[in-house]
Design an enzyme around this catalytic site. Structure first.
Site, PDB file in Angstrom:
ATOM      1  N   HIS A 141      28.347  47.287  62.808  1.00 55.47           N
ATOM      2  CA  HIS A 141      29.474  47.935  63.504  1.00 55.47           C
ATOM      3  C   HIS A 141      29.271  49.453  63.471  1.00 55.47           C
ATOM      4  O   HIS A 141      29.067  50.022  62.389  1.00 55.47           O
ATOM      5  CB  HIS A 141      30.796  47.587  62.842  1.00 55.47           C
ATOM      6  CG  HIS A 141      31.989  48.123  63.580  1.00 55.47           C
ATOM      7  ND1 HIS A 141      32.490  47.526  64.713  1.00 55.47           N
ATOM      8  CD2 HIS A 141      32.759  49.217  63.361  1.00 55.47           C
ATOM      9  CE1 HIS A 141      33.525  48.215  65.157  1.00 55.47           C
ATOM     10  NE2 HIS A 141      33.706  49.258  64.345  1.00 55.47           N
ATOM     11  N   ASP A 156      36.747  42.938  62.535  1.00 50.46           N
ATOM     12  CA  ASP A 156      36.015  44.000  61.831  1.00 50.46           C
ATOM     13  C   ASP A 156      36.639  44.298  60.470  1.00 50.46           C
ATOM     14  O   ASP A 156      36.680  45.449  60.030  1.00 50.46           O
ATOM     15  CB  ASP A 156      35.955  45.282  62.675  1.00 50.46           C
ATOM     16  CG  ASP A 156      35.335  45.062  64.036  1.00 50.46           C
ATOM     17  OD1 ASP A 156      34.499  44.140  64.156  1.00 50.46           O
ATOM     18  OD2 ASP A 156      35.671  45.797  64.978  1.00 50.46           O
ATOM     19  N   SER A 174       6.338  90.944  53.026  1.00 46.54           N
ATOM     20  CA  SER A 174       5.937  91.510  51.737  1.00 46.54           C
ATOM     21  C   SER A 174       5.555  90.410  50.744  1.00 46.54           C
ATOM     22  O   SER A 174       6.009  89.267  50.839  1.00 46.54           O
ATOM     23  CB  SER A 174       7.082  92.345  51.153  1.00 46.54           C
ATOM     24  OG  SER A 174       8.117  91.499  50.689  1.00 46.54           O
ATOM     25  N   CYS A 178      -0.427  95.504  59.373  1.00 44.02           N
ATOM     26  CA  CYS A 178      -0.737  94.720  58.162  1.00 44.02           C
ATOM     27  C   CYS A 178      -2.084  95.085  57.561  1.00 44.02           C
ATOM     28  O   CYS A 178      -2.242  95.129  56.347  1.00 44.02           O
ATOM     29  CB  CYS A 178      -0.716  93.228  58.492  1.00 44.02           C
ATOM     30  SG  CYS A 178       0.832  92.640  59.192  1.00 44.02           S
ATOM     31  N   LYS A 194      11.634 105.592  52.993  1.00 45.25           N
ATOM     32  CA  LYS A 194      10.710 105.055  51.999  1.00 45.25           C
ATOM     33  C   LYS A 194       9.368 105.778  52.058  1.00 45.25           C
ATOM     34  O   LYS A 194       8.750 106.089  51.025  1.00 45.25           O
ATOM     35  CB  LYS A 194      10.529 103.559  52.243  1.00 45.25           C
ATOM     36  CG  LYS A 194       9.533 102.882  51.321  1.00 45.25           C
ATOM     37  CD  LYS A 194       9.348 101.419  51.717  1.00 45.25           C
ATOM     38  CE  LYS A 194       8.201 100.795  50.928  1.00 45.25           C
ATOM     39  NZ  LYS A 194       7.927  99.405  51.354  1.00 45.25           N
ATOM     40  N   GLU A 240       0.925  99.887  48.841  1.00 45.34           N
ATOM     41  CA  GLU A 240       0.840 100.001  50.299  1.00 45.34           C
ATOM     42  C   GLU A 240       1.953 100.906  50.808  1.00 45.34           C
ATOM     43  O   GLU A 240       3.098 100.814  50.374  1.00 45.34           O
ATOM     44  CB  GLU A 240       0.991  98.599  50.902  1.00 45.34           C
ATOM     45  CG  GLU A 240       0.926  98.536  52.409  1.00 45.34           C
ATOM     46  CD  GLU A 240       1.106  97.117  52.938  1.00 45.34           C
ATOM     47  OE1 GLU A 240       0.583  96.817  54.010  1.00 45.34           O
ATOM     48  OE2 GLU A 240       1.774  96.299  52.250  1.00 45.34           O
TER      49      GLU A 240
END
Length: 923
Positions: A128, A164, A672, A728, A778, A825
């Protein structure tokens, strides 16, 4: 004899099917669902002793009957089981003759008498499609949607004399998605999981472990079968309630309203989360506010001011049209067919004739459904056309919208010509007149083939780094949006046409997308310059140009992915075959950085798609716009809904949730090392998903005194200052041999002074702004740290005094190995130079490799032996000799050590998005 018996026992006990605890089953019901339950029960070793199904309709047997007859199972086709409340004697005798131990009713429209239900040893179990006791009755799936339930599911219960109400054996549930239809729920969950559950239930009974959990009456509901007269729309409701009513009646019996004196049925409802598009008003009887016929459908309004959209309308005569075409001419304008299209039409006529076997001849006026076709025949028609008409991809909806043969052919021709694709996508652009063109930029999440606002409506500003101004507000995706995107990608992979698509057809879509990217390259390059600060001429050649090349390269790989055959040495006689298959992983997540937004998207997503996966891509928060434009082009190229999903947002929310999501099988990340480690941990802790990482770098460039100095200066500057140093593989540290050190530095400074810093859209500009303000700050701190540690600042190191985020190209010398500049980096336009003693090849190699990174490296020398020796010793994924930045789509790219693992580009990239399956058979 004993040895042979033992051998026979061993062979039996290691086979797939073990006949311990298996049952004799009578299957009572019909439909494709019943057929699948039958097939799976047989595979699991249960013996289906009889199939009781409905009589043939229009000369065609039910799928369950066809499968059983083909397998030699006794099949009984009774129109009914009882008359005037009493079981028909002949039917009861036929049933008892099979000697079933259990009745299984997967889907049954007939009333089965209780003496049959209770007859077998184990009784009867029924499937069902609701979580009982909720939604008892025959329209359970419909009412699950109509009532706005957040959970759907099914129950396998023991049949009793109630409706049912029998005890529960097992239940399964799933989330209801906001725009799920009856078909979507059924195909995604109720059908495939229901088959598994029915087989599991039978085995639990066979093993004596099946529970009988009484149903509670608390929360119980019963709803009758919905009929057309009961499906009229009541308009004084919220938009969500209207949407639930319409989708709950889609496709049968169909929710309707009265428009211009005619009953019109609505199909294909979805909640409208974005702004209401412009359109033409349409008066609807009973509705307080007119609907709007827009280019993508009919917008309807709830009493809460919110809106929904309906895609298709059906009139009283059965004709169905796209809602967007309501005000168009009533009859579909005829198009003249080419010779090739005539051949397709003739092939389709043969297919129609095969399905409508009761129709003497297929005429232009032949109606598919009025001629006896059912919903099962729709699936057959779509599949046969795909197989026999060169992979032509139709949707079931296309058949419902053009039921007459003449209209159907016209629809097919329009699809062949691509004339029906443009109207399907609604894009709410931000437009700007810039760079001598009108740039049109999508700004919303792209999920399941549609642009939509974030679930919670949040947005953020994306900034033009050239002057610090706001370009536009962009949707800020939430966790809910991630889940929607993943669900769409999963459905597209498991149930959509993408998963069934021929590899060459997949390649054709990728070629088409590459062509569209090339066609829009000036607009894409302009957006890239606006959003990331990339110099336009560089963006045009590299950012966009290499993206186009990448898609074309991997498009060519689609039909060349293959496994291998392997000779094996097993028990004689050696009649064994082992082969491997390369298979897609499923849903893949891709997280890209902000330095080359479109190119990084292409590097990962092209290989992912070529391998046959679907994807959810998170843009960098600060550069989302070219990725969203790419999403628009993917729709125009014909990619099915859900294959490509693009969501802008934060790494901490969207990225983290992607890495933890249980339905994602692979995550590709560029960014990163710190974040890469966190992603790898989350991927492992969640579901051990496959990972590829392209992380930080501190790429050494060694320049020997025997180099061609002019070239070394030119290439060395490119190695550092290319794309403002936001690269990169940028040379993070230059080692220059002592005898040429001073001259090299002098020449570099002279060349820097010639560089033009300015607007990236100016064709004469050499050096544009840094990507965003925080990154500029930064970099300035990085320079301050270098000066404090005693490095010599030869040039630059300051912000350019003008609006925007511009920084002077910078040169440091006298950088010693222990300094911050030598180890970390910068990811900016900062050249870090260290001197090494003349002739000390091994010494400089040791210094160059004294880093935890290993992404790229380079060497300049005229001595080929020295060059090859150095290339062998450098610990990096890429080594450039007398050149730099020369990446190519066919060459694998990726790092060593803490620069990550896995490859982008080249054939190796495909393996990142494939799994290998080994198959061994005995013949």
């Amino acid at each position: 004899m004993l040895w042979r018996g033992g051998q026979a026992l061993r062979r039996f006990s290691t086979g797939r099917v073990c006949f311990k605890n298996k049952l004799k089953v009578a299957l009572i019901g019909q439909s494709l669902f019943g057929q699948e339950v039958y097939s799976h029960l047989c595979k699991e070793g249960h013996r289906v002793v009889g199939v009781f199904t409905v009589p043939d309709k229009d000369g065609k047997a039910d799928p369950l009957a066809l499968a059983a007859e083909k397998n030699g199972t006794p099949v009984f086709k009774f129109p009914r089981w009882r008359v005037k409340g009493k079981t028909i004697k002949e039917v009861a005798e036929a049933y008892r003759s099979v000697g079933a131990e259990l009745n299984v009713l997967p889907f049954c429209t007939q009333f089965i008498p209780m003496d049959v239900i209770d007859g077998p040893k184990h009784g009867s179990i029924i499937y069902h499609p609701s979580i009982l006791p909720r939604h008892r009755g025959a329209s359970a799936i419909n009412w699950t949607l109509i009532m706005g339930d957040k959970k759907a599911g099914f129950s396998v219960f023991w049949a009793d004399d109630g409706l049912d109400t029998g005890p529960i054996l097992l239940q399964r549930s799933c989330d209801v998605e906001p725009n799920d239809t009856v078909d979507a729920l059924y195909n995604r969950f109720l059908f495939p999981e229901g088959i598994k559950a029915m087989v599991e239930a039978v085995q639990l009974i066979a093993d004596g472990k099946a529970p009988r959990i009484p149903q509670s009456e608390e929360g119980a509901t019963y709803e009758g079968i919905q009929k057309k007269e009961n499906a009229k729309i009541s308009w004084n409701q919220s938009a969500e309630a209207l949407h639930n009513w319409i989708r709950g009646h889609d496709k049968v019996p169909g929710a309707w309203a009265e428009i211009n004196g005619q009953v019109v049925t609505f199909y294909g409802s979805s909640l409208l989360n974005s702004s209401v598009p412009p359109g033409e008003p349409l008066e609807i009887k009973g509705a307080e506010k007119p609907g709007l016929v827009t280019k993508n459908g009919l917008v309807l309004f709830g009493n809460d001011g919110k809106a929904l959209m309906v895609r298709n309308l059906q009139f009283e005569d059965g004709k169905m049209i796209p809602a967007s075409q309501y005000f168009s001419s009533g009859e579909m304008s005829m198009v003249e067919l080419t010779a090739e299209e005539v051949k397709v039409a003739e092939t389709i006529k043969v297919i129609w004739a095969g399905i409508l076997s009761n129709v003497p001849a297929i005429e232009d006026s032949t109606d598919f459904f009025k001629s006896g076709a059912s919903s099962m025949d729709v699936a057959r028609l779509v599949e046969e056309i795909r197989q026999k008409c060169g992979g032509l991809q139709l949707q079931n909806e296309d058949v419902y919208m053009a039921t007459k043969f003449e209209d159907f052919i016209q629809k097919v021709v329009r699809k062949l010509r691509g004339e029906d694709q443009e109207a399907e996508l609604v894009v709410d652009y931000v437009s700007k007149e810039i760079n001598d063109m009108t740039v049109k930029m999508p700004y919303q999440c792209f999920i399941n083939g549609q642009f939509t606002d974030a679930e919670d409506g949040q947005t953020y500003d994306t900034i033009n780094p050239t002057d610090g101004s706001t370009i536009c507000k962009v949707s800020y995706a939430s966790l809910v949006d991630v889940d929607k995107a993943v669900a769409a990608a999963k459905d597209a992979f498991e149930n959509g046409e993408w998963g069934r698509m021929n590899a060459r057809d997949r390649g054709r879509l990728m070629y088409r997308l590459a062509d569209l990217m090339e066609e829009k390259q000036e607009e894409l390059a302009t957006i890239e310059a606006l959003d990331s600060g990339a110099v336009y001429t560089l963006a045009l050649k590299t950012h966009i140009g290499m993206s186009v090349q990448t898609f074309r390269y991997f498009a060519g790989w689609c039909d060349k992915i293959q496994g291998s055959t392997i000779p094996i040495n097993q028990a004689r006689p050696n009649r064994n075959l082992t082969f491997t298959k390369k298979e897609p992983l499923g849903v893949c997540a891709i997280i890209i950085p902000w330095n080359h937004p479109l190119m990084m998207l292409a590097w990962k997503s092209a290989a992912c798609l070529a391998a046959g996966n679907t994807l959810v891509l998170k843009t960098a928060q600060v550069t989302p716009l070219t990725a969203l434009k790419f999403a628009e082009l993917s729709v125009k190229a014909g990619f099915p809904k859900g294959v490509i999903n693009i969501i802008p947002g934060s790494g901490g929310v969207v990225g983290q949730h992607l890495s933890e999501h249980p339905d994602i099988r692979k995550l590709g990340f560029t960014g990163s090392t710190l974040i890469g480690k966190q992603i790898m941990k989350s991927c492992a802790m969640s579901n051990l998903k496959k990972v590829s990482l392209e992380l930080g770098g501190k790429s050494p460039l060694i320049i020997f005194s025997d180099c061609e100095l002019d070239k070394a200066v030119r290439m060395g500057m490119g190695a550092v200052f290319f794309n403002k140093g936001e690269n990169c593989i940028a040379a993070g540290r230059l080692f220059v041999e002592e005898s040429i050190h001073d001259e090299f530095v002098t020449r570099v400074v002279e060349e820097i002074k010639k560089m033009k810093i300015g607007d990236p859209l100016d064709r004469s500009t050499d050096h544009g702004p840094q990507n965003h303000k925080a990154h500029l700050e930064k970099l300035l701190q990085y320079c301050e740290a270098g000066v404090k540690e005693g490095a010599t600042l030869v040039y630059g190191g300051r912000q350019v005094q003008r609006p925007g985020f511009f920084m002077e190209p910078t040169v440091f010398t006298d950088v010693e190995d222990h300094m911050y500049l030598a180890k970390e980096e910068s990811f900016g336009p900062i050249m870090v130079i260290s001197k090494f003693q003349n002739g000390d090849v091994d010494g400089v190699l040791q210094r160059a490799n004294n880093t935890e990174y290993g992404l790229a490296s380079g060497v300049f020398t005229r001595d080929i032996n020295k060059a090859m020796y150095v290339s062998e010793k450098l610990e990096a994924g890429t080594v450039f000799i007398n050149t730099y930045n020369k990446t190519d789509v066919a060459a694998p790219f990726g790092g060593f050590k803490q620069s990550g693992f896995g490859k982008d580009l080249g054939e190796e990239a495909l393996n990142e998005y494939l799994k290998t399956k080994s198959v061994t058979l005995e013949y």
